[in-house]
Motif scaffolding. Structure first.
Motif, mmCIF file in Angstrom:
data_model
loop_
_atom_site.group_PDB
_atom_site.id
_atom_site.type_symbol
_atom_site.label_atom_id
_atom_site.label_comp_id
_atom_site.label_asym_id
_atom_site.label_seq_id
_atom_site.Cartn_x
_atom_site.Cartn_y
_atom_site.Cartn_z
ATOM 1 N N GLU A 137 14.435 19.470 46.704
ATOM 2 C CA GLU A 137 15.792 19.328 48.301
ATOM 3 C C GLU A 137 17.217 20.072 47.293
ATOM 4 O O GLU A 137 17.541 21.032 48.299
ATOM 5 C CB GLU A 137 16.225 18.744 49.512
ATOM 6 N N TYR A 138 17.494 19.315 46.761
ATOM 7 C CA TYR A 138 18.924 19.387 45.909
ATOM 8 C C TYR A 138 18.935 19.967 44.757
ATOM 9 O O TYR A 138 20.174 20.542 44.791
ATOM 10 C CB TYR A 138 19.457 18.691 46.152
ATOM 11 N N PRO A 211 26.089 22.605 42.745
ATOM 12 C CA PRO A 211 26.053 23.497 44.144
ATOM 13 C C PRO A 211 25.178 22.394 44.808
ATOM 14 O O PRO A 211 25.282 22.207 47.053
ATOM 15 C CB PRO A 211 25.510 24.596 44.162
ATOM 16 N N GLY A 212 23.875 21.606 44.669
ATOM 17 C CA GLY A 212 23.315 20.570 45.274
ATOM 18 C C GLY A 212 24.061 19.255 45.165
ATOM 19 O O GLY A 212 23.416 18.731 46.555
ATOM 20 N N ALA A 214 26.834 19.127 45.918
ATOM 21 C CA ALA A 214 28.088 18.967 47.049
ATOM 22 C C ALA A 214 26.815 19.197 48.261
ATOM 23 O O ALA A 214 27.496 18.751 49.187
ATOM 24 C CB ALA A 214 28.221 20.539 47.335
ATOM 25 N N ARG A 215 25.866 19.355 48.661
ATOM 26 C CA ARG A 215 24.903 19.746 49.522
ATOM 27 C C ARG A 215 24.843 18.334 49.878
ATOM 28 O O ARG A 215 24.473 18.274 50.457
ATOM 29 C CB ARG A 215 23.763 20.739 49.609
ATOM 30 N N SER A 217 26.032 15.861 49.507
ATOM 31 C CA SER A 217 27.509 15.021 49.687
ATOM 32 C C SER A 217 27.664 15.384 51.837
ATOM 33 O O SER A 217 28.176 14.451 52.159
ATOM 34 C CB SER A 217 28.533 15.499 49.033
ATOM 35 N N ASP A 218 27.150 16.531 51.241
ATOM 36 C CA ASP A 218 27.635 17.395 53.024
ATOM 37 C C ASP A 218 26.345 16.606 53.740
ATOM 38 O O ASP A 218 26.532 16.029 55.519
ATOM 39 C CB ASP A 218 27.960 18.742 53.536
ATOM 40 N N ASP A 219 25.685 16.048 53.796
ATOM 41 C CA ASP A 219 23.910 15.794 54.386
ATOM 42 C C ASP A 219 24.235 14.483 54.054
ATOM 43 O O ASP A 219 24.069 13.915 55.490
ATOM 44 C CB ASP A 219 23.095 15.831 53.632
ATOM 45 N N ARG A 224 22.644 14.019 58.338
ATOM 46 C CA ARG A 224 21.282 15.038 58.517
ATOM 47 C C ARG A 224 19.767 14.024 57.019
ATOM 48 O O ARG A 224 19.559 14.804 57.169
ATOM 49 C CB ARG A 224 21.973 16.035 57.725
ATOM 50 N N TRP A 225 20.366 13.702 55.784
ATOM 51 C CA TRP A 225 20.130 12.716 55.103
ATOM 52 C C TRP A 225 18.748 11.995 55.953
ATOM 53 O O TRP A 225 17.818 11.717 55.851
ATOM 54 C CB TRP A 225 20.957 12.820 53.657
#
Length: 249
Positions: A137-138, A211-212, A214-215, A217-219, A224-225
């Protein structure tokens, strides 16, 4: 050999984040059976070495420098060319190392040559490992890099001349910080010290990883995770593809 360069670079924090997990240790020691003498090939800092280890073989001096006091003596050599006599020990073991070898056939041939009775290999099944949520996913780009060095379990079994295959589930609180160890503790992958002890991260440039991460971290921040992986939160262990191969000679 690229594996030496990798472990010379990640070796500084390795002993801090890669502490042997006693449950995995028990499985490895059980797989060694009644071997009275063991040689550990690709030994690193000496994780999972049983008391009957008589010698460690490791090409990275940075890793061998971190072996605990009282460990078996270490020989600075690569798996592909081990300066030991035939039948030097009852068993040879190689733990999470074969994917770093530059010549797999030569390395397995050397295990056969130095072991009298048994070979034990801890490895991972790349088909299962690449479906691990972090990679799928990441970090699919990092997974693609990993695929270039991963070794199919079937290929190892063939080179060994046959072997039993045992699944090694990873406990949710695994103390050994390898790639899938934090499957239920996703925030750990955002810790640079944790990543520094994982060879996949060490071999992948930050520009590929960031980038992955960072996503992720956001999730984690948004929840969301945890929503997406609610099924993991109550599990005690996960099959992330890790396997013990046991070959009797």
């Amino acid at each position: 050999m690229h594996g030496v360069a990798t472990y010379n670079s990640i070796g500084a924090t390795y002993a801090d984040t890669r502490r042997p997990d006693p449950r995995i240790a028990a499985r490895i020691h059980q797989a060694l059976g009644g071997a009275a003498t063991v040689i550990n090939v690709g030994a690193g800092t000496g994780s999972y070495e049983p008391p009957q280890t008589v010698l460690a073989v490791e090409p990275s001096s940075v890793m061998t420098a971190q072996r605990p006091a009282g460990s078996a003596p270490a020989l600075e050599a690569s798996a592909e060319s081990i300066p030991l006599a035939d039948d030097s020990a009852d068993a040879a073991m190689a733990l999470l190392t074969v994917h770093h070898w530059s010549d797999l056939e030569a390395g397995i041939g050397e295990l056969h040559r130095i072991a009298r009775q048994r070979i034990v290999i801890l490895t991972f099944d790349p088909d299962i490992n690449r479906r691990f949520w972090l990679l799928e996913e990441y970090l699919p780009e990092a997974a693609a890099l990993d695929d270039t060095r991963a070794v199919a379990v079937e290929r190892l079994v063939t080179l060994l001349g046959g072997a039993s295959i045992e699944t090694v589930p990873i406990p949710h609180d695994c103390t050994d910080g390898f790639l899938a160890a934090f499957w239920r503790r996703p925030e750990a992958y955002l810790d640079p010290e944790v990543r520094a002890g994982i060879s996949l991260f060490a071999q992948t440039g930050d520009e590929v990883l960031q980038p992955g991460l960072a996503r992720l971290s956001d999730d984690l921040a948004s929840g969301r995770w945890h929503q997406h992986h609610a099924d993991l939160l109550d599990r005690e262990a996960l099959d992330a593809g890790y396997r013990i191969l046991v070959a009797d000679l």
